[in-house]
Motif scaffolding. Structure first.
Motif: not given
Length: 210
Positions: A99, A70, A118, A122-124, A77, A75, A94
């Motif tokens: 992600s 990170k 992802l 978006r997050r899952y 995922p 960016d 999280l």
């Protein structure tokens, strides 16, 4: 085409994932690794859109690797695939930049769904993890003490719990011995423990190490 990297220290897990993912017309596995260092090499290569990352690995574990990934590519995922139940790590990871988080016992189709989610930015979050997140916000002080640890404190805690010395941790994390000792003192204070053996017992009792 979604380019995927797989990092897990078990070759049979990587083989199974690669075989399943290769059956999806919109997926392509472009890299594999067995530890956190390999994960960083994949990220540096830049040929992946989503990274599947295990937590419990030799050399550099998934938690350490997540922080480094990170920092380098915020960016990218990262989907955590772990043998630990979601209740033990999901919320913490999280919050630290993952992600998504899935237990390895999940249906393979759920992994595919998570990867596609992802890849869309978006997050899952599974219903179980969503409930944990809500419970954590509502309960506040009822959360397990280790969830109050910072990212660095959690990294140091887990390494100490697995028997690593302060000097070895300092070398591995590129920190000074004094800094690691400070993190150790904070962890002991926050968890209300007194020794490294207490840390190991706490980690085992809470399913944070095997």
């Amino acid at each position: 085409m979604i380019r995927i990297g797989i990092v897990d220290d078990h070759a049979i897990v990587r083989t199974g994932l690669r075989q399943f993912l290769s059956e999806q017309v919109d997926f392509r596995v472009t890299g594999e690794g067995a530890n956190g260092r390999d994960a960083l090499e994949l990220v540096r290569g830049g040929e992946i859109d989503v990274l599947l990352l295990d937590i419990s690995m030799p050399d550099q574990n998934g938690i350490d690797a997540l922080a480094a990934i990170k920092a380098r590519r915020p960016d990218l995922p990262v989907l955590i695939l772990s043998g630990f139940p979601q209740a033990h790590y999901a919320v913490t990871l999280l919050r630290q930049g993952a992600s998504g988080y899935l237990n390895k016992e999940c249906d393979p189709e759920e992994i595919a769904t998570a990867i596609r989610t992802l890849a869309l930015g978006r997050r899952y979050v599974t219903p179980e993890v969503a409930e944990l997140l809500v419970d954590g916000m509502a309960a506040g002080g009822d959360r397990p003490p280790h969830e109050a640890l910072s990212e660095r404190e959690l990294q140091v805690f887990l390494r100490l719990a697995q028997g690593e010395t302060v000097s070895h941790i300092a070398d591995s994390m590129c920190l000074s011995v004094k800094t690691v000792s400070t993190y150790r003192a904070r962890v002991l204070e926050k968890l209300k423990l007194e020794s490294n053996s207490d840390l190991t017992y706490y980690a085992l009792k809470n399913g944070l190490i095997q």
